[in-house]
Motif scaffolding. Structure first.
Motif, PDB file in Angstrom:
ATOM      1  N   LEU A 239       1.543   0.697 -19.494  1.00 34.54           N
ATOM      2  CA  LEU A 239       0.001   0.640 -19.939  1.00 34.54           C
ATOM      3  C   LEU A 239      -0.467   2.257 -19.724  1.00 34.54           C
ATOM      4  O   LEU A 239      -1.375   2.777 -20.300  1.00 34.54           O
ATOM      5  N   CYS A 240      -0.422   2.555 -18.139  1.00 35.60           N
ATOM      6  CA  CYS A 240      -0.990   3.683 -17.855  1.00 35.60           C
ATOM      7  C   CYS A 240      -0.281   4.942 -18.046  1.00 35.60           C
ATOM      8  O   CYS A 240      -0.733   6.151 -17.869  1.00 35.60           O
TER       9      CYS A 240
ATOM     10  N   VAL B 182      -1.234   3.783  -9.211  1.00 33.89           N
ATOM     11  CA  VAL B 182      -1.144   2.348  -8.674  1.00 33.89           C
ATOM     12  C   VAL B 182       0.376   1.434  -8.524  1.00 33.89           C
ATOM     13  O   VAL B 182       0.567   1.070  -7.469  1.00 33.89           O
ATOM     14  N   PRO B 183       0.860   1.327  -9.860  1.00 35.08           N
ATOM     15  CA  PRO B 183       2.007   0.707  -9.749  1.00 35.08           C
ATOM     16  C   PRO B 183       3.175   1.482  -9.107  1.00 35.08           C
ATOM     17  O   PRO B 183       4.017   0.757  -8.298  1.00 35.08           O
TER      18      PRO B 183
ATOM     19  N   ALA C   1      -7.260   4.658  -4.442  1.00 30.98           N
ATOM     20  CA  ALA C   1      -7.522   5.462  -5.403  1.00 30.98           C
ATOM     21  C   ALA C   1      -8.818   5.804  -5.840  1.00 30.98           C
ATOM     22  O   ALA C   1      -9.217   6.988  -6.178  1.00 30.98           O
ATOM     23  N   MET C   2      -9.537   4.802  -5.447  1.00 32.60           N
ATOM     24  CA  MET C   2     -11.241   4.977  -5.817  1.00 32.60           C
ATOM     25  C   MET C   2     -11.849   6.087  -5.084  1.00 32.60           C
ATOM     26  O   MET C   2     -12.621   6.818  -5.405  1.00 32.60           O
ATOM     27  N   MET C   3     -11.331   5.984  -3.668  1.00 28.56           N
ATOM     28  CA  MET C   3     -11.718   7.144  -2.903  1.00 28.56           C
ATOM     29  C   MET C   3     -11.399   8.514  -3.295  1.00 28.56           C
ATOM     30  O   MET C   3     -12.395   9.467  -3.207  1.00 28.56           O
ATOM     31  N   MET C   4     -10.319   8.517  -3.707  1.00 30.27           N
ATOM     32  CA  MET C   4      -9.902  10.032  -4.202  1.00 30.27           C
ATOM     33  C   MET C   4     -10.859  10.533  -5.561  1.00 30.27           C
ATOM     34  O   MET C   4     -11.438  11.471  -5.464  1.00 30.27           O
TER      35      MET C   4
END
Lengths: 485, 180, 57
Positions: free
Chosen positions: A200-201, A233-234, B23-26
């Motif tokens: 997906l990403c 993320v993955p 990831a959101m922090m970055m």
């Protein structure tokens, strides 16, 4: 190198997985051989034009630079060969599902099929670029090129292609390494979810290679930047699930405490060693990648040696070392005899990791200090560049270590076939068992129909206007620059 | 005794939340930098015909290099082509807003200024524009950073940053390296 | 699903239960440290290289 080594390896490993994980014969092996021959013919065409100086455009083409049409047609043949592979992988999976209704597809095959789906999506961009813009120009049918359009189409392919290269390494992390270490896969579902997230990403993020380009707006660059953050993320999930799987192995072997299981792992086994070295290099490669994808921060490093370092760490290091380990893992069952020397395999893996670190680490530092990439030679007499010299020497030393390691790898495979003393007939390759083998797998994580719809939506959101703008705004075109005459 | 089949799903969910949080922090830091101190990739979609830019308009030979306009705005125009920059050296003032405008009449080029965040591709058909401010005087390397053909490695220019006191435009508002 | 031929007969559920009472604390610790260092390294570049190099756009 990026296209050829990877494509052939991935095709071969895919065929192996389709037969060994599904325990059924490959559908239409003749077609598979046809794909292989197309790939070989294409490779010969590409290499011949490059070596004779008729295709000095690099593997990203850079139109309006235009090479001999034979170069591009060779690449098309390699890609067509890989498409045959994709179709065979999907047919193999569907046949198995029909024969085993209601059963989850073995993880190794599911992930291989995910990679085939990803690759079909990925190649659309470069195929359209080659067939409709670059090859007509190479034959002289058109005299101008819309450079922004070609860059955008290539970016469609440019990021997902690295996931195509990466996924076999992840298949080994999830389905081979835990078994080789004597443990279990921590979670089959998380593995499936990670492969789907890559699908997906991995695709709607190619514009992050064009952050510094003038033909795209900050808006679409930002959208794809956010999607790129998600693609981290993955990998972060994989780091945990694979570490936890290795932990089960270490603990089953008697490891205690918070870190005692690490020492208890069977590091003498090449697959375990390669997984450890791969994760070590993944840290550096991931670090470089995080800086690259961070939008404004890309300006510090775009097109510098930093990018070369990132790429060598993550692909040349983390991924290729797993290709080696996979080759060592499956060769006994292909050759019908045990490895003549596991020690030499370990030495080869160590040399590769050390050589890659020594070669790439200086590039990070030099790239951050403005050393550009893809340059034949620097003017070391210039005071602003002279301090690079010793670092380049270090890098070169690392390169020599890599050459030795690559030669040793070839010897290690050849030795299966020349040394008559080789041992007993080995057991067939096994894949890792999940910690909870009976956990039900939702239908969504056993097929791709739903995910293809999502990919379509994401790609439409990420790429429809960035591509359509070239037809709406009709920017001025550039004149073709031939390099082959 | 069987182990709880849900415990691994729970640990993975915890880990996944932590990773999405990281990831959101970055993402937050990147978005802040792009909005507050305005650190964005150069992205003005502005067309120019690569085949005629040397004949008429902004990028004819007389207009290249650094120029200060009537309102005191500093603009530096550079043409990148196989295998040189025109001009190969430009002068810019320290601690003042400077706008660089690059074009290519032939193939794709790119450039960066060593030690700064200046970095852009130069794509034929487009004007690449970068705004910035230099806080230190000195001579900085500006190499071509995208493969543009076999002479690519020879394609290097310099940016000379001078204190405002030494930055003296002539009667046409032009400043060249020769006088500095 | 697991092909029966892939399953290692030596690893039974009681064996797993006996050894894995601490898992995955080690993975949390090791992967957690690795990711924390990654964020720190990223923040160092952000704060000490990127921001000082000044605004562009």
């Amino acid at each position: 190198m990026g296209y050829v080594l990877t494509t052939f390896f991935i095709m071969g490993f895919g065929y192996f997985v389709a037969e060994s994980a599904l325990r059924q014969p490959l559908p239409a092996p003749r077609l598979a051989w046809l794909g292989f021959i197309l790939g070989i013919v294409g490779t010969v065409m590409v290499v011949a034009t490059v070596l004779t100086g008729h295709a000095s455009v690099m593997f990203t083409f850079y139109p309006p630079l235009t090479a001999s049409p034979i170069f591009y047609l060779g690449l098309v043949l390699v890609v067509v060969g890989s498409w045959i592979w994709c179709v065979l992988m999907l047919v193999a999976m569907m046949r198995w599902k029909r024969a085993n209704p209601g059963q989850p597809v073995p993880l190794a095959m599911y992930a291989t099929a995910a990679n085939a789906v990803l690759w079909l999506w990925t190649t659309i961009g470069v195929a359209v670029e080659l067939l409709f813009v670059v090859i007509p120009a190479a034959f002289g049918w058109t005299q101008t090129v819309d450079v922004g359009l070609t860059r955008t189409l290539f970016s469609w392919t440019l990021h997902a292609i690295v996931y195509f290269w990466l996924i076999p390494a992840y298949i080994a992390f999830y389905t081979i390494a835990p078994q080789a270490a004597g443990g279990r896969l921590f979670s089959d579902l998380m593995a499936r979810a990670s492969f789907i997230l890559f699908l997906l990403c991995g695709l709607p993020v190619g514009l992050h290679h064009l952050f510094m380009d003038p033909e795209h707006s900050t808006g679409f660059k930002s959208i794809q930047m956010i999607l790129t953050v998600l693609v981290a993320v993955p990998t972060l999930l994989t780091v945990f699930t694979v570490t936890a799987s290795m932990e089960t192995a270490g603990r089953l072997r008697g490891g205690k405490g918070l870190f005692g299981w690490i020492g208890a792992l069977p590091w003498e086994r090449p697959m375990v060693l390669a997984t450890g070295l791969s994760f070590f290099m993944l840290w550096f490669g991931g670090f470089g990648g995080l800086i690259n994808m961070s939008y404004g921060m890309n300006a510090m490093v775009h097109n510098t040696s930093w990018v070369s370092a990132h790429f060598h760490m993550i692909f040349g290091g983390s991924v290729v070392i797993m290709y080696f380990a996979i080759a060592y893992h499956i060769w006994p069952s292909l050759a019908g005899r045990a490895a003549p020397s596991v020690a030499l395999q370990r030495i080869q893996l160590w040399l590769w990791a050390v050589g890659m670190m020594v070669m790439s680490m200086p590039w990070h530092w030099l790239g951050l200090n403005g050393q550009v990439r893809r340059v034949a030679q620097f003017d070391y007499a210039d005071p602003s560049m002279s301090w690079w010299t010793p670092w380049m020497a270090v890098s070169l030393a690392g390169g020599f270590v890599l050459v030795v390691s690559a030669a040793l790898f070839i010897w290690n495979l050849v030795s299966f076939h020349v040394e008559r003393s080789a041992g007993v007939y080995p057991a067939p390759v096994k894949y890792a068992t999940a910690l909870h083998p009976d956990q039900p797998v939702p239908a969504a994580l056993n097929g791709f129909a739903l995910w293809n719809v999502f990919v379509l939506i994401l790609m439409a959101a990420a790429y429809s206007y960035p591509i359509a703008q070239f037809f709406i705004l009709n920017p001025p075109q550039a004149v073709v620059h031939r390099v082959d005459r | 005794m069987a182990i709880d089949p849900l415990s691994n799903a729970r640990s993975e969910r915890r880990w996944a939340f932590a990773m999405v949080g990281a990831a959101m922090m970055m993402l937050f830091a990147i978005v802040w930098a792009s909005l507050s101190p305005h650190m964005n990739p150069p992205s003005n979609i502005e067309n120019v015909d690569p085949n005629t830019l040397h004949i008429a308009g902004e990028f004819t030979e007389d207009n290249l290099g650094t120029q200060v306009d009537a309102k005191g705005r500093v603009t530096t125009r550079i043409v990148t082509s196989q295998f040189s920059f025109a001009p190969e050296c430009v002068v810019v003032p320290q601690d003042m807003q400077v706008t660089f405008r690059f074009v290519s009449p032939d193939v794709i080029h790119g450039l960066l200024v060593v030690g700064t965040n200046i970095n852009t591709m130069v794509v034929p058909g487009y004007v690449s524009q970068v705004h910035t401010m230099f806080d230190k005087p000195g001579d900085m390397l500006m190499p071509c950073h995208e493969f543009c053909g076999l002479g690519h490695s020879q394609m290097v220019a310099h940016v000379r940053v001078v204190p405002i006191a030494d930055f003296k435009p002539d009667e046409n508002g032009r400043v060249a390296c020769a006088e500095h | 699903m697991n092909n029966p031929a892939d399953t290692d007969p030596d690893i039974t559920d009681p064996t797993l239960a006996a050894h894995l009472d601490e898992a995955p604390s080690g993975a949390f610790a090791l992967a957690g440290i690795a990711v924390a260092l990654l964020l720190v390294a990223w923040a160092i570049i952000y704060l000490f290289v990127f921001l000082p190099r000044g605004p562009v756009g």
